[in-house]
Design a protein around this motif. Structure first.
Motif, mmCIF file in Angstrom:
data_model
loop_
_atom_site.group_PDB
_atom_site.id
_atom_site.type_symbol
_atom_site.label_atom_id
_atom_site.label_comp_id
_atom_site.label_asym_id
_atom_site.label_seq_id
_atom_site.Cartn_x
_atom_site.Cartn_y
_atom_site.Cartn_z
ATOM 1 N N PHE A 1 0.255 -1.515 0.292
ATOM 2 C CA PHE A 1 -0.176 -0.488 0.421
ATOM 3 C C PHE A 1 0.752 1.478 -0.131
ATOM 4 O O PHE A 1 0.849 2.463 -0.467
ATOM 5 N N LEU A 2 1.826 1.227 0.453
ATOM 6 C CA LEU A 2 2.663 2.311 0.931
ATOM 7 C C LEU A 2 4.109 2.752 -0.248
ATOM 8 O O LEU A 2 3.666 3.670 -0.759
ATOM 9 N N LEU A 3 3.776 0.977 -0.915
ATOM 10 C CA LEU A 3 4.854 1.002 -2.157
ATOM 11 C C LEU A 3 3.857 1.669 -3.313
ATOM 12 O O LEU A 3 4.106 3.489 -4.453
ATOM 13 N N GLY A 4 2.354 1.892 -3.012
ATOM 14 C CA GLY A 4 1.028 2.058 -4.050
ATOM 15 C C GLY A 4 1.376 3.881 -3.685
ATOM 16 O O GLY A 4 1.304 4.809 -4.547
ATOM 17 N N VAL A 5 1.349 4.252 -2.451
ATOM 18 C CA VAL A 5 0.988 6.064 -1.669
ATOM 19 C C VAL A 5 2.531 6.794 -3.140
ATOM 20 O O VAL A 5 2.125 7.738 -3.577
ATOM 21 N N ALA A 6 3.802 5.654 -2.227
ATOM 22 C CA ALA A 6 4.797 6.537 -2.834
ATOM 23 C C ALA A 6 4.901 6.591 -4.430
ATOM 24 O O ALA A 6 5.380 7.874 -5.118
ATOM 25 N N GLU A 7 4.622 5.909 -5.479
ATOM 26 C CA GLU A 7 4.843 5.333 -6.678
ATOM 27 C C GLU A 7 3.172 6.536 -7.646
ATOM 28 O O GLU A 7 3.531 7.156 -8.539
ATOM 29 N N GLY A 8 2.027 6.807 -6.523
ATOM 30 C CA GLY A 8 1.480 7.436 -7.252
ATOM 31 C C GLY A 8 1.145 8.667 -7.666
ATOM 32 O O GLY A 8 0.806 9.533 -8.750
ATOM 33 N N GLY A 9 2.498 9.502 -6.686
ATOM 34 C CA GLY A 9 2.573 10.634 -7.221
ATOM 35 C C GLY A 9 4.249 11.069 -8.471
ATOM 36 O O GLY A 9 3.917 12.159 -9.617
ATOM 37 N N VAL A 10 3.993 9.808 -8.917
ATOM 38 C CA VAL A 10 5.447 9.923 -9.697
ATOM 39 C C VAL A 10 4.601 10.574 -11.177
ATOM 40 O O VAL A 10 5.413 11.368 -12.041
ATOM 41 N N GLN A 11 3.778 9.448 -11.684
ATOM 42 C CA GLN A 11 3.691 9.317 -13.243
ATOM 43 C C GLN A 11 3.142 10.885 -13.295
ATOM 44 O O GLN A 11 3.199 11.254 -14.575
ATOM 45 N N PRO A 12 2.252 11.679 -12.597
ATOM 46 C CA PRO A 12 1.154 12.893 -13.070
ATOM 47 C C PRO A 12 2.817 14.631 -13.443
ATOM 48 O O PRO A 12 2.575 14.785 -13.791
#
Length: 445
Positions: free
Chosen positions: A115-126
């Motif tokens: 879940f934390l991995l998803g949170v951290a990666e979530g802001g990268v692509q935009p």
């Protein structure tokens, strides 16, 4: 001599292609591998942690719910603060979460880390996509976003042998630790050394190239500095239309990628053959992405390219479900064309997004579209599995469904044609939109 001089000048005006884009691709390849390498560890995780199939699926899928949290803030921070600093911070955080996966001992710890991995990666692509918008005029964006999308086939080609090698000589814990930690050093160094938020801040950029980028974007009706708001993004109908289209494409694409190995295994019988032939659709996809992106920029018909590619994908994927597994070369051919068509629309799509989305909604809007769209990656495999179950374990119904999904996406894309034409006939609006559908592309590098 004049020809030689012009060649040197041309090369001096391409640093956005040779410095910015390669680093952006590398960063997201690392990101994508850290997200997807759990698929190689799952058999070992299930054995060591005594996980059921449902628990393993939940631990894998929880990533996408964490991924949603920073999608909108990611694009917003890139425009209002600094994409360079924001992504550097997120790189450290996602690498820490990826490495931490190797220290988990039970389902609760694994779910939390994913879940934390998803949170951290979530802001990268935009943030990366906002960076591309800042560095490339609209006439070049189909190619730029197409090159960015190469992270999918590149990551697929790199991840399997890398994970396989580590798992051969070590265990799944070391796989997470090595693949999560080692690339951070290279990626973070390259990112901080080469990337700048805008051309105006790049000391290594030639005056000619800086002038070209800024003048082209200004002439296309885009301000060089964006001050978007969350309210404008969430209240924009066009943002939600793009989000729906992207959800459908991701639903079909990720569902297809989940079931592709099973379909090919049924046809080719052995894991070794499957591993070899599964690379062919990825190679074809990489070539198709570049060719379609280049053609859309050259001819300026972004809607035509998108709808045609998605339409081909719809026909091929739906038709593949009617091909017998005994006709293995037809199955492989359908998968090659279908996989290529299912992602080759990416460059024209995101170029159109950055053109039609109101400037005030640009950064956060990219986050909404990407975040909502990636929910398709969460539900796609489940729908595919359910359809396979109710059809007695076959994949015909699954393939027909994915084909229909792409077909609906192609029809929705066609509804954008009028909006682009209206934007083309209107004068540039520095607070709204400006379109170029069916207009000749600007000559670019």
């Amino acid at each position: 001599m004049a020809t030689q001089t012009s060649i040197f000048r041309r090369r001096s005006e391409m640093k956005r292609w040779t410095r910015i884009l390669p680093v952006i691709v590398i960063i997201y390849v690392i990101c994508y591998i850290d997200r997807s390498n759990i698929s190689f560890a799952l058999p070992h995780l299930q054995k060591d942690m005594h996980l059921s199939g449902a628990q393993a699926g939940f631990a894998t899928g929880i990533f996408f719910w964490g991924y949603l949290l920073l999608q909108v803030p990611g694009g917003y921070m890139a425009e209002r603060w600094s994409a360079r600093r924001w992504i550097a911070i997120l790189m450290v955080l996602w690498s820490a979460a990826a490495v931490a996966s190797g220290f988990t001992h039970n389902l609760t710890e694994l779910v939390l880390v994913r879940f934390l991995l998803g949170v951290a990666e979530g802001g990268v692509q935009p943030a990366l996509m906002a960076t591309i918008r800042s560095w490339f005029p609209f006439a070049e964006r189909s190619r730029a976003y197409a090159i960015f999308k190469l992270y999918t086939p590149i990551a697929a080609i790199i991840a399997a042998p890398s994970a396989g090698m580590i798992l051969t000589y070590a265990d799944w814990r070391w796989m997470f630790i090595i693949m999560g930690g080692a690339p951070l050093v290279v990626g973070l160094t390259a990112w901080l050394f080469l990337i700048r938020d805008t051309p105006a801040k790049a000391e290594w950029l030639s005056d000619n190239e800086r002038h070209y980028i800024e003048q082209s974007r200004t002439e296309e009706g885009e301000p060089l500095k964006h001050r978007g708001t969350f309210k404008a993004a969430f209240g924009s109908p066009i943002v939600w239309l793009f989000a729906l289209i992207y959800t459908l494409t991701q639903l079909g694409l990720l569902g297809l990628s989940m079931w592709l190995p099973s379909v090919l295994k049924t046809a080719f019988h052995t894991d070794m053959k499957v591993g070899l032939v599964a690379m062919l659709p990825q190679i074809a996809a990489g070539l198709a992405i570049i060719l379609i992106g280049r053609s859309a920029d050259r001819h300026g018909r972004h809607i035509t390219h998108m709808s045609a590619v998605l339409g081909v994908g719809a026909v091929v994927l739906a038709g593949a479900g009617l091909i017998s597994a005994q006709q293995k070369w037809l199955v492989l051919g359908a998968m090659i064309v279908g996989t290529a068509a299912s992602i080759a629309w990416y460059g024209p799509f995101w170029a159109t997004v950055t053109k039609l989305t109101p400037v005030a909604a640009a950064g956060a809007g990219i986050g909404i579209i990407n975040g909502v769209g990636n929910l398709g990656g969460f539900i796609g495999p489940y729908i595919g599995g359910w359809l396979s179950d109710i059809s007695g374990g076959g994949y015909a119904l699954t393939q027909v469904f994915f084909g229909l999904v792409f077909g609906v996406a192609a029809l929705l894309v066609l509804t954008l044609r009028k909006k682009l034409r209206e934007a083309t006939s209107a004068p540039p609006d520095r607070t709204g939109t400006a379109g170029t559908e069916d207009a000749p592309a600007v000559t670019s590098a």
